[in-house]
Write a protein that holds these residues in place. Structure first.
Motif, PDB file in Angstrom:
ATOM      1  N   TYR A   1     -16.097 -43.277  31.974  1.00 31.84           N
ATOM      2  CA  TYR A   1     -14.992 -44.174  32.359  1.00 31.84           C
ATOM      3  C   TYR A   1     -13.764 -43.990  31.477  1.00 31.84           C
ATOM      4  N   LYS A   2     -13.735 -42.918  30.678  1.00 37.11           N
ATOM      5  CA  LYS A   2     -12.573 -42.696  29.817  1.00 37.11           C
ATOM      6  C   LYS A   2     -11.966 -41.323  30.101  1.00 37.11           C
ATOM      7  N   LEU A   3     -11.367 -41.203  31.243  1.00 36.53           N
ATOM      8  CA  LEU A   3     -10.795 -39.916  31.639  1.00 36.53           C
ATOM      9  C   LEU A   3      -9.727 -39.451  30.657  1.00 36.53           C
ATOM     10  N   LEU A   4      -8.887 -40.391  30.171  1.00 34.74           N
ATOM     11  CA  LEU A   4      -7.800 -39.978  29.282  1.00 34.74           C
ATOM     12  C   LEU A   4      -8.361 -39.279  28.042  1.00 34.74           C
ATOM     13  N   PHE A   5      -9.414 -39.853  27.468  1.00 33.74           N
ATOM     14  CA  PHE A   5     -10.007 -39.258  26.268  1.00 33.74           C
ATOM     15  C   PHE A   5     -10.476 -37.822  26.553  1.00 33.74           C
ATOM     16  N   ASP A   6     -11.137 -37.620  27.674  1.00 30.66           N
ATOM     17  CA  ASP A   6     -11.607 -36.273  28.034  1.00 30.66           C
ATOM     18  C   ASP A   6     -10.428 -35.299  28.185  1.00 30.66           C
ATOM     19  N   ILE A   7      -9.345 -35.791  28.768  1.00 33.30           N
ATOM     20  CA  ILE A   7      -8.155 -34.945  28.950  1.00 33.30           C
ATOM     21  C   ILE A   7      -7.540 -34.591  27.593  1.00 33.30           C
ATOM     22  N   LEU A   8      -7.472 -35.592  26.685  1.00 32.08           N
ATOM     23  CA  LEU A   8      -6.861 -35.338  25.369  1.00 32.08           C
ATOM     24  C   LEU A   8      -7.641 -34.267  24.601  1.00 32.08           C
ATOM     25  N   LYS A   9      -8.949 -34.186  24.853  1.00 31.87           N
ATOM     26  CA  LYS A   9      -9.778 -33.197  24.153  1.00 31.87           C
ATOM     27  C   LYS A   9      -9.368 -31.760  24.494  1.00 31.87           C
ATOM     28  N   ILE A  10      -8.749 -31.595  25.674  1.00 36.50           N
ATOM     29  CA  ILE A  10      -8.405 -30.229  26.108  1.00 36.50           C
ATOM     30  C   ILE A  10      -6.896 -30.061  26.344  1.00 36.50           C
ATOM     31  N   LEU A  11      -6.139 -31.117  26.033  1.00 43.60           N
ATOM     32  CA  LEU A  11      -4.698 -31.060  26.308  1.00 43.60           C
ATOM     33  C   LEU A  11      -4.003 -30.101  25.346  1.00 43.60           C
ATOM     34  N   PRO A  12      -3.257 -29.117  25.883  1.00 42.40           N
ATOM     35  CA  PRO A  12      -2.557 -28.194  24.983  1.00 42.40           C
ATOM     36  C   PRO A  12      -1.650 -28.962  24.015  1.00 42.40           C
ATOM     37  N   ARG A  13      -1.561 -28.497  22.773  1.00 42.42           N
ATOM     38  CA  ARG A  13      -0.843 -29.251  21.734  1.00 42.42           C
ATOM     39  C   ARG A  13       0.647 -29.429  22.031  1.00 42.42           C
ATOM     40  N   ARG A  14       1.217 -28.510  22.788  1.00 40.85           N
ATOM     41  CA  ARG A  14       2.667 -28.605  23.055  1.00 40.85           C
ATOM     42  C   ARG A  14       2.988 -29.646  24.138  1.00 40.85           C
ATOM     43  N   THR A  15       1.985 -30.204  24.772  1.00 40.54           N
ATOM     44  CA  THR A  15       2.211 -31.149  25.871  1.00 40.54           C
ATOM     45  C   THR A  15       2.997 -32.369  25.396  1.00 40.54           C
ATOM     46  N   LYS A  16       3.988 -32.789  26.220  1.00 37.57           N
ATOM     47  CA  LYS A  16       4.858 -33.900  25.815  1.00 37.57           C
ATOM     48  C   LYS A  16       4.260 -35.247  26.243  1.00 37.57           C
ATOM     49  N   ILE A  17       3.946 -36.085  25.264  1.00 39.44           N
ATOM     50  CA  ILE A  17       3.355 -37.401  25.549  1.00 39.44           C
ATOM     51  C   ILE A  17       4.392 -38.493  25.269  1.00 39.44           C
ATOM     52  N   LYS A  18       4.568 -39.413  26.207  1.00 40.08           N
ATOM     53  CA  LYS A  18       5.428 -40.591  25.982  1.00 40.08           C
ATOM     54  C   LYS A  18       4.540 -41.829  26.020  1.00 40.08           C
ATOM     55  N   GLN A  19       4.821 -42.815  25.176  1.00 39.54           N
ATOM     56  CA  GLN A  19       3.965 -44.000  25.103  1.00 39.54           C
ATOM     57  C   GLN A  19       4.778 -45.279  25.292  1.00 39.54           C
ATOM     58  N   PHE A  20       4.138 -46.297  25.835  1.00 43.17           N
ATOM     59  CA  PHE A  20       4.783 -47.614  25.950  1.00 43.17           C
ATOM     60  C   PHE A  20       3.758 -48.702  25.610  1.00 43.17           C
ATOM     61  N   GLY A  21       4.228 -49.803  25.056  1.00 38.69           N
ATOM     62  CA  GLY A  21       3.322 -50.887  24.660  1.00 38.69           C
ATOM     63  C   GLY A  21       3.151 -51.903  25.774  1.00 38.69           C
TER      64      GLY A  21
ATOM     65  N   ASN B   1     -11.801 -28.772  34.347  1.00 37.67           N
ATOM     66  CA  ASN B   1     -12.553 -28.375  33.160  1.00 37.67           C
ATOM     67  C   ASN B   1     -13.885 -29.128  33.095  1.00 37.67           C
ATOM     68  N   ASN B   2     -14.963 -28.427  32.720  1.00 32.69           N
ATOM     69  CA  ASN B   2     -16.258 -29.120  32.756  1.00 32.69           C
ATOM     70  C   ASN B   2     -16.522 -29.994  31.533  1.00 32.69           C
ATOM     71  N   VAL B   3     -15.501 -30.193  30.689  1.00 31.34           N
ATOM     72  CA  VAL B   3     -15.616 -31.142  29.583  1.00 31.34           C
ATOM     73  C   VAL B   3     -15.547 -32.581  30.128  1.00 31.34           C
ATOM     74  N   LEU B   4     -15.078 -32.708  31.357  1.00 33.20           N
ATOM     75  CA  LEU B   4     -14.904 -34.033  31.968  1.00 33.20           C
ATOM     76  C   LEU B   4     -16.257 -34.699  32.245  1.00 33.20           C
ATOM     77  N   ALA B   5     -16.451 -35.908  31.683  1.00 28.30           N
ATOM     78  CA  ALA B   5     -17.681 -36.665  31.961  1.00 28.30           C
ATOM     79  C   ALA B   5     -17.434 -37.444  33.245  1.00 28.30           C
ATOM     80  N   LEU B   6     -17.761 -36.842  34.392  1.00 28.60           N
ATOM     81  CA  LEU B   6     -17.385 -37.437  35.678  1.00 28.60           C
ATOM     82  C   LEU B   6     -17.990 -38.820  35.900  1.00 28.60           C
ATOM     83  N   LYS B   7     -19.175 -39.046  35.297  1.00 29.30           N
ATOM     84  CA  LYS B   7     -19.796 -40.365  35.465  1.00 29.30           C
ATOM     85  C   LYS B   7     -19.254 -41.365  34.448  1.00 29.30           C
TER      86      LYS B   7
END
Ligand SMILES: Nc1nc2c(ncn2[C@@H]2O[C@H](COP(=O)(O)OP(=O)(O)OP(=O)(O)O)[C@@H](O)[C@H]2O)c(=O)[nH]1
Ligand SMILES: [Mg+2]
Length: 226
Positions: free
Chosen positions: A180-200, A172-178
């Motif tokens: 340093y926050k790839l995760l943020f760019d992915i979250l902007k386009i991640l389908p809402r049903r996607t299953k996210i697991k988190q750990f501290g 997706n061309n929303v990705l700022a390739l230059k």
């Protein structure tokens, strides 16, 4: 431990003081692990030391790529994974390698995306805390406007997921390739049903080597928010 279907991706830029020890520590913790070191043209011995760690490490040399940067590097790392899952980790021990075991526990729930969030930060100066707070605030705002899922650390560098879920999103061309926050760019386009697991995890101080975050990365992040 059972065979883990996971590749650890380590983006590097002049990490000769850390990379060998980091690869070995990860391999000791998770004996069957595969590692991809994605190096953006380090001028020190990072690539040689990574290769020297053993054949469980693949080194991608990006010295001659047109677009350098953390996002472009992690993208290339994911594209080269041969396992079902990947996890990225900083090459300077700020993400504790032991926390990879918590990421692996998350795999039991068959997630699409795995995100490490900071439960504690060791000794950040006030300006760094302020920068982080402001960036998180803006990123949350941006995700809310887009009606997206908002995990605890939307700009984590310690994240991973299913390779097949990420591959189409990386085109997706929303990705700022230059940037340093790839995760943020992915979250902007991640389908809402996607299953996210988190750990501290506890964000450590950098022991050796220098930070590479500078004005260019911060500018790319602001462009990416708006
Ligand atoms: N491939 C690649 N790796 C990079 C680049 N910039 C930084 N890295 C690596 O990405 C990881 C995170 O970079 P750091 O400079 O430590 O950034 P940070 O952790 O946000 O900042 P500090 O807390 O100051 O260390 C490290 O493993 C770096 O070597 C880049 O342009 N390309
Ligand atoms: Mg760092």
């Amino acid at each position: 431990m059972e065979v883990v279907n996971l590749t650890v991706i380590i983006p590097t830029l002049n990490e000769e003081e850390n990379i060998g020890r980091l690869c070995e520590t990860i391999r000791l913790l998770i004996p069957q692990i595969l590692i991809i070191v994605v190096d953006d043209g380090s001028t020190d011995n990072t690539r040689e030391l990574a290769r020297h760690s053993g054949d469980y490490v693949t080194v991608i040399d990006r010295s001659n790529r047109e677009i350098v940067g953390l996002t472009a590097s992690i993208k290339e790392g994911i594209e080269n994974c041969k396992t079902e899952y990947f996890m990225t980790i900083d090459g300077d021990f700020q993400h504790p390698p032991e926390s990879l075991l918590d990421a692996i526990k998350c795999l039991l729930d068959d997630p699409d995306v795995i995100i490490g969030f900071r439960i504690k930060v060791e000794d950040w100066p006030f300006t760094r805390k302020l920068m982080s707070f402001t960036a998180q605030f803006l990123a949350h705002f941006s995700l809310r406007l887009r009606h997206r899922q908002i995990p605890k650390d939307v700009m984590s560098g310690f994240f991973g997921g299913k390779v097949e879920v990420f591959l189409p999103l990386l085109e997706n061309n929303v990705l700022a390739l230059k940037g340093y926050k790839l995760l943020f760019d992915i979250l902007k386009i991640l389908p809402r049903r996607t299953k996210i697991k988190q750990f501290g995890y506890v964000f450590k101080n950098r022991e050796f080597g220098d930070s590479k975050i500078g004005k260019t990365q911060i500018w790319e992040f602001f462009k990416s928010v708006f």
